[in-house]
Design a protein around this motif. Structure first.
Motif, PDB file in Angstrom:
ATOM      1  N   VAL A  20       0.844  -1.189   0.000  1.00 52.28           N
ATOM      2  CA  VAL A  20       0.000   0.000   0.000  1.00 52.28           C
ATOM      3  C   VAL A  20       0.881   1.241   0.000  1.00 52.28           C
ATOM      4  CG1 VAL A  20      -1.781   1.276   1.249  1.00 52.28           C
ATOM      5  CG2 VAL A  20      -1.815  -1.237   1.245  1.00 52.28           C
ATOM      6  N   PHE A  21       0.560   2.176  -0.884  1.00 48.12           N
ATOM      7  CA  PHE A  21       1.278   3.438  -0.994  1.00 48.12           C
ATOM      8  C   PHE A  21       0.256   4.562  -0.999  1.00 48.12           C
ATOM      9  CE2 PHE A  21       3.715   0.178  -3.098  1.00 48.12           C
ATOM     10  CZ  PHE A  21       5.011   0.388  -2.657  1.00 48.12           C
ATOM     11  N   GLU A  22       0.563   5.631  -0.287  1.00 45.88           N
ATOM     12  CA  GLU A  22      -0.305   6.802  -0.271  1.00 45.88           C
ATOM     13  C   GLU A  22       0.525   8.034  -0.582  1.00 45.88           C
ATOM     14  OE1 GLU A  22      -2.130   6.873   3.580  1.00 45.88           O
ATOM     15  OE2 GLU A  22      -3.417   5.159   3.117  1.00 45.88           O
ATOM     16  N   GLY A  23      -0.119   9.006  -1.213  1.00 45.76           N
ATOM     17  CA  GLY A  23       0.559  10.257  -1.500  1.00 45.76           C
ATOM     18  C   GLY A  23      -0.174  11.063  -2.552  1.00 45.76           C
ATOM     19  N   LYS A  24       0.365  12.234  -2.825  1.00 47.29           N
ATOM     20  CA  LYS A  24      -0.218  13.130  -3.821  1.00 47.29           C
ATOM     21  C   LYS A  24       0.411  12.850  -5.176  1.00 47.29           C
ATOM     22  CE  LYS A  24      -1.318  17.889  -4.830  1.00 47.29           C
ATOM     23  NZ  LYS A  24      -1.321  19.270  -4.356  1.00 47.29           N
ATOM     24  N   VAL A  25      -0.435  12.786  -6.198  1.00 46.57           N
ATOM     25  CA  VAL A  25       0.054  12.576  -7.562  1.00 46.57           C
ATOM     26  C   VAL A  25       0.639  13.894  -8.063  1.00 46.57           C
ATOM     27  CG1 VAL A  25      -0.555  11.906  -9.922  1.00 46.57           C
ATOM     28  CG2 VAL A  25      -1.698  10.797  -7.982  1.00 46.57           C
TER      29      VAL A  25
END
Length: 68
Positions: A20-25
């Protein structure tokens, strides 16, 4: 997969390995702009071992993606 729609949004990606990865594109790469011929996005990762790094995901490596 139409990854362009996620540009500028904060997302959660689950890759084909279940990570799982989270962040702003922060960037969208058109299929014709890459040697693979696939579209991709780059996120500024805000979690996990890649926190603080820019990570590129090709459409073939994404199992699921959602705006958070």
């Amino acid at each position: 997969m139409n990854l362009k729609q996620y540009y500028g949004k904060t997302i959660r990606i689950i890759d084909v390995d279940g990570e799982v990865f989270e962040g702003k594109v922060t960037d969208y790469i058109y299929p014709g702009d890459d040697d693979t011929g696939l579209e991709s996005i780059i996120i500024d990762c805000t979690n996990g071992k890649l926190k603080g790094k820019g990570v590129e995901f090709w459409e073939k490596d994404i199992k699921s993606i959602e705006v958070i």
